[in-house]
Design a protein around this motif. Structure first.
Motif, PDB file in Angstrom:
ATOM      1  N   LEU B  22       0.837  -1.211   0.000  1.00 18.28           N
ATOM      2  CA  LEU B  22       0.000   0.000   0.000  1.00 18.28           C
ATOM      3  C   LEU B  22       0.869   1.257   0.000  1.00 18.28           C
ATOM      4  O   LEU B  22       0.563   2.227  -0.701  1.00 18.28           O
ATOM      5  CB  LEU B  22      -0.936  -0.001   1.211  1.00 18.28           C
ATOM      6  CG  LEU B  22      -2.155  -0.915   1.083  1.00 18.28           C
ATOM      7  CD1 LEU B  22      -2.851  -1.080   2.424  1.00 18.28           C
ATOM      8  CD2 LEU B  22      -3.140  -0.386   0.045  1.00 18.28           C
ATOM      9  N   GLU B  95      -9.770  -0.138   6.367  1.00 18.93           N
ATOM     10  CA  GLU B  95     -10.400  -1.427   6.053  1.00 18.93           C
ATOM     11  C   GLU B  95     -11.924  -1.321   6.116  1.00 18.93           C
ATOM     12  O   GLU B  95     -12.634  -2.008   5.385  1.00 18.93           O
ATOM     13  CB  GLU B  95      -9.898  -2.504   7.020  1.00 18.93           C
ATOM     14  CG  GLU B  95      -8.468  -2.939   6.722  1.00 18.93           C
ATOM     15  CD  GLU B  95      -8.334  -4.457   6.726  1.00 18.93           C
ATOM     16  OE1 GLU B  95      -9.074  -5.122   5.993  1.00 18.93           O
ATOM     17  OE2 GLU B  95      -7.494  -4.950   7.492  1.00 18.93           O
ATOM     18  N   GLU B  98     -12.923   0.443   2.800  1.00 22.93           N
ATOM     19  CA  GLU B  98     -12.766  -0.421   1.622  1.00 22.93           C
ATOM     20  C   GLU B  98     -13.700  -1.640   1.701  1.00 22.93           C
ATOM     21  O   GLU B  98     -13.947  -2.298   0.709  1.00 22.93           O
ATOM     22  CB  GLU B  98     -11.312  -0.920   1.518  1.00 22.93           C
ATOM     23  CG  GLU B  98     -10.275   0.177   1.274  1.00 22.93           C
ATOM     24  CD  GLU B  98     -10.120   0.540  -0.201  1.00 22.93           C
ATOM     25  OE1 GLU B  98     -11.121   0.440  -0.939  1.00 22.93           O
ATOM     26  OE2 GLU B  98      -9.028   0.937  -0.607  1.00 22.93           O
ATOM     27  N   GLY B  99     -14.165  -1.945   2.883  1.00 25.22           N
ATOM     28  CA  GLY B  99     -15.036  -3.114   3.059  1.00 25.22           C
ATOM     29  C   GLY B  99     -14.249  -4.398   3.278  1.00 25.22           C
ATOM     30  O   GLY B  99     -14.818  -5.473   3.402  1.00 25.22           O
ATOM     31  N   THR B 100     -12.913  -4.289   3.309  1.00 23.30           N
ATOM     32  CA  THR B 100     -12.095  -5.497   3.444  1.00 23.30           C
ATOM     33  C   THR B 100     -12.069  -6.032   4.880  1.00 23.30           C
ATOM     34  O   THR B 100     -11.630  -7.150   5.109  1.00 23.30           O
ATOM     35  CB  THR B 100     -10.640  -5.217   3.016  1.00 23.30           C
ATOM     36  OG1 THR B 100     -10.158  -4.100   3.771  1.00 23.30           O
ATOM     37  CG2 THR B 100     -10.546  -4.890   1.537  1.00 23.30           C
ATOM     38  N   GLU B 102     -14.339  -7.157   6.645  1.00 23.33           N
ATOM     39  CA  GLU B 102     -15.099  -8.408   6.775  1.00 23.33           C
ATOM     40  C   GLU B 102     -14.244  -9.598   6.360  1.00 23.33           C
ATOM     41  O   GLU B 102     -14.324 -10.666   6.957  1.00 23.33           O
ATOM     42  CB  GLU B 102     -16.350  -8.352   5.904  1.00 23.33           C
ATOM     43  CG  GLU B 102     -17.392  -7.382   6.432  1.00 23.33           C
ATOM     44  CD  GLU B 102     -18.758  -7.631   5.849  1.00 23.33           C
ATOM     45  OE1 GLU B 102     -19.741  -7.397   6.559  1.00 23.33           O
ATOM     46  OE2 GLU B 102     -18.857  -8.065   4.682  1.00 23.33           O
ATOM     47  N   TYR B 103     -13.424  -9.403   5.328  1.00 24.31           N
ATOM     48  CA  TYR B 103     -12.595 -10.516   4.853  1.00 24.31           C
ATOM     49  C   TYR B 103     -11.439 -10.769   5.818  1.00 24.31           C
ATOM     50  O   TYR B 103     -11.010 -11.903   6.012  1.00 24.31           O
ATOM     51  CB  TYR B 103     -12.109 -10.233   3.424  1.00 24.31           C
ATOM     52  CG  TYR B 103     -13.278 -10.294   2.478  1.00 24.31           C
ATOM     53  CD1 TYR B 103     -13.675 -11.506   1.923  1.00 24.31           C
ATOM     54  CD2 TYR B 103     -14.055  -9.172   2.223  1.00 24.31           C
ATOM     55  CE1 TYR B 103     -14.791 -11.587   1.108  1.00 24.31           C
ATOM     56  CE2 TYR B 103     -15.174  -9.239   1.424  1.00 24.31           C
ATOM     57  CZ  TYR B 103     -15.534 -10.452   0.869  1.00 24.31           C
ATOM     58  OH  TYR B 103     -16.665 -10.540   0.086  1.00 24.31           O
ATOM     59  N   THR B 104     -10.949  -9.703   6.421  1.00 26.58           N
ATOM     60  CA  THR B 104      -9.875  -9.860   7.413  1.00 26.58           C
ATOM     61  C   THR B 104     -10.416 -10.625   8.626  1.00 26.58           C
ATOM     62  O   THR B 104      -9.776 -11.535   9.138  1.00 26.58           O
ATOM     63  CB  THR B 104      -9.360  -8.472   7.858  1.00 26.58           C
ATOM     64  OG1 THR B 104      -8.924  -7.776   6.695  1.00 26.58           O
ATOM     65  CG2 THR B 104      -8.205  -8.585   8.830  1.00 26.58           C
ATOM     66  N   LEU B 274     -20.020  -4.350  11.292  1.00 32.30           N
ATOM     67  CA  LEU B 274     -18.884  -4.564  10.398  1.00 32.30           C
ATOM     68  C   LEU B 274     -19.230  -4.171   8.976  1.00 32.30           C
ATOM     69  O   LEU B 274     -18.372  -3.820   8.189  1.00 32.30           O
ATOM     70  CB  LEU B 274     -18.448  -6.033  10.427  1.00 32.30           C
ATOM     71  CG  LEU B 274     -17.761  -6.496  11.700  1.00 32.30           C
ATOM     72  CD1 LEU B 274     -17.372  -7.956  11.598  1.00 32.30           C
ATOM     73  CD2 LEU B 274     -16.528  -5.656  11.976  1.00 32.30           C
ATOM     74  N   LYS B 275     -20.526  -4.257   8.669  1.00 33.93           N
ATOM     75  CA  LYS B 275     -20.954  -3.893   7.323  1.00 33.93           C
ATOM     76  C   LYS B 275     -21.173  -2.395   7.314  1.00 33.93           C
ATOM     77  O   LYS B 275     -22.001  -1.877   8.052  1.00 33.93           O
ATOM     78  CB  LYS B 275     -22.251  -4.613   6.988  1.00 33.93           C
ATOM     79  CG  LYS B 275     -22.679  -4.416   5.568  1.00 33.93           C
ATOM     80  CD  LYS B 275     -23.872  -5.308   5.252  1.00 33.93           C
ATOM     81  CE  LYS B 275     -24.242  -5.178   3.800  1.00 33.93           C
ATOM     82  NZ  LYS B 275     -25.520  -4.559   3.600  1.00 33.93           N
TER      83      LYS B 275
END
Lengths: 284, 278
Positions: B22, B95, B98-100, B102-104, B274-275
């Motif tokens: 990044l 995060e 970016e919405g990431t 949730e994936y983390t 989280l969303k």
């Protein structure tokens, strides 16, 4: 070309065939609206006493209008939301008590392809694979292979994600989930917003994934054709409740209907398009 | 055991590698922040150089040189500690946007490993920035480090970094729970720590109630100890009165910060926070 995946032989061989890939019992999830919004502090029940079972190797389609509770349910199964009541087991593991073990078995694709937009597809995917213990030596080759199968040119893998189209970003999101070789793949409207060609490529990939790799897939959609084309069994979710369930043939026979659209109308009392429009208005 | 530790290290490294990637992509912004850091540190140093002119006092070159170094040690140490503090919160906020996140959170990475990885990335950035700022400032302002005790300063910085990590993890709870305003809440905490920690002045000039707050800030001890090491050449034994309280604050703040973060994660999962779009 066969899909190249990292197998988990011990898990696949030892998993008793009677253990469901996903068994949810009495799931309930509500949200309290902000005290500053209209209807202050009101409790909205998004998922209401849903029980469902997805067998290993099955593609289960969860059909419902926008706002019917599909995404909430997927997020509960993904460990991102804690249910207010009920129990979820993934391959026999309790989603709360065995959270880390469950996370190793699942992955999810959401309707929004969330990435670090300035990073390239390759950088995003190498990072994502690392989080599942897959090193870059292994992941790089697999990334090229999977994305090429999904129709993404290798030359685009070094470009920042923000420069790729929505369809391509969604394909990268699918590759992200697939790279980790999940035994249960949760697809939350994976083809929404895609053009017809991309939609078909993704649908073919999903089928191949199940056929070639023993993956179990839970797919949410509000596309009746997609549900009929992909799913072995279909559940219809309406206002948070599972109101019908069965194969496409069982549903049409059971409801005396000739199409899934008719089944949906009979089970919910509304057309899928109308329900979507009403829910869209409500959320505005 | 060793294999498991190796696997966890590999997982933690994912976050370091991501931050490096990044930083490469956002190199222009990194340059902007570096220039900002250099400019603010220089501004503080020039206040020191101008002290006689401002106060109308005598111009004792040695006293001015000591005053400038006093301010520079404060500002650069604070820059280092502040970067650790900011980066943790900003990464969580980023995060979220970016919405990431949730994936983390969905990945099979223990939260402790995740946070250690984030701290590793933060430390790499903070060290790089601080060294660059010090080098740049030295080009403009003569810095007399002839009396400095480098080992004691390094021990203090490491201790301060550890102590600040706990505080930073705890403050990262704000952006985790409130996407829009959470980061500003964390900045308020940082501003209060800046006020009470004696970054530019001895804490003895503060009102009594602020001095009480300075006791729980690890920056108070680290900056005071750094001044003793770099201005007066105090060795590790000499800075011990400032070292042990910083160690104690770190030993308390890390488990507390971690506990607060875990609570916030559970709360976010219960309430659907989280969303981002709710």
């Amino acid at each position: 070309m066969a899909i190249d995946t990292r197998e988990r032989p011990a898990m696949r061989e030892n998993a008793p065939s009677r253990v469901a890939a996903l068994a949810a019992t009495g799931i309930r999830k509500g949200f309290r609206s902000s005290r500053l919004e209209a209807g202050r502090g009101a409790h909205l029940l998004a998922v209401d006493d849903v029980s469902l079972r997805v067998e290993r190797g099955e593609i289960y389609g969860l059909l419902g209008a926008n706002g019917s509770g599909k995404s909430t349910l997927i997020r509960v199964f993904s460990t991102l939301l804690t249910a207010d009541a009920g129990e979820v087991r993934i391959f026999g593991l309790d989603i709360r008590r065995d959270e880390l073990a469950v996370k190793r078995l699942i992955n999810r694709v959401s309707v929004e392809a969330s990435f670090f937009k300035k990073l390239s597809a390759m950088e995003n995917l190498v990072y994502a694979a690392r989080l599942y213990g897959v090193g870059p030596d292994e992941s790089r080759a697999k990334i090229v292979s999977v994305l090429s199968r999904l129709g993404v040119d290798e030359k685009r893998l070094g470009e920042p994600l923000e420069k790729l189209s929505r369809g391509m970003q969604q394909k990268v999101a699918i590759a992200r989930a697939f790279l980790t070789a999940p035994m249960l793949l949760l697809l939350d409207e994976p083809t929404t917003g895609l053009d017809i060609r991309s939609k078909r490529e993704v649908q073919t990939f999903v089928r191949d994934l199940r056929d070639e790799h023993d993956a179990t897939i839970l797919l949410t959609t509000h596309d009746l054709d997609e549900a009929a084309r992909l799913a072995d069994r279909i559940g219809i979710l309406h206002e948070g409740r599972l109101v019908a369930e069965g194969t496409a043939a069982e549903l049409t026979t059971g409801y005396g209907a000739s199409t899934l659209e008719e089944v949906f109308m009979t089970a919910t009392g509304r057309r899928l398009d109308d329900a979507d429009a009403t829910n869209a208005e409500r959320s505005e | 055991m060793i294999a498991s530790l190796g696997a966890q290290a590999g997982l933690a490294y994912a976050f370091v590698e991501r931050e490096i990637a990044l930083s490469r992509r956002y190199w222009a912004w990194e340059l902007v922040w570096l220039v900002y850091g250099v400019v603010t540190s220089l501004s503080v140093a020039y206040i020191g150089l101008a002290a006689p002119a401002i106060s109308g006092g005598a111009t004792d070159a040695a006293a001015i040189s000591r005053f400038v170094l006093y301010l520079l040690v404060g500002t650069i140490t604070w820059r280092f500690l502040g970067l650790i503090f900011e980066q943790m919160g900003e990464t969580i906020a980023w995060e979220r946007w970016e919405g990431t996140i949730e994936y983390t959170f969905m990945a099979p990475v223990p939260r402790l490993t995740h946070l250690i990885g984030m701290c590793g990335a933060t430390l790499v950035r903070a060290i790089g920035f601080s060294v660059a700022i010090l080098a740049a400032v030295a080009l403009f302002i003569p810095v007399d480090l002839s009396h400095a005790n480098a080992p004691a300063a390094i021990v203090l910085l490491v201790t301060g970094a550890v102590a600040f990590i706990g505080l930073a993890i705890g403050s990262a709870v704000f952006p985790l729970l409130w996407t829009e305003k959470g980061l500003q809440m964390a900045y308020i905490v940082q501003a209060v720590v800046l006020l009470v920690s004696g970054v530019y002045y001895p804490t003895t000039v503060l009102p009594a109630w602020m001095q009480a707050l300075s006791v729980i800030s690890p920056a108070t001890y680290v900056i005071r100890g750094m001044r003793a090491a770099l201005l007066d050449g105090a060795d590790v034994g000499g800075v011990w009165p400032d070292l042990w309280p910083a160690l104690v604050v770190g030993a308390i703040s890390i488990p507390l910060g971690l506990r607060a973060f875990l609570w916030a994660e559970a709360h976010a999962k219960r309430t659907g926070r989280l969303k981002r779009s709710g």
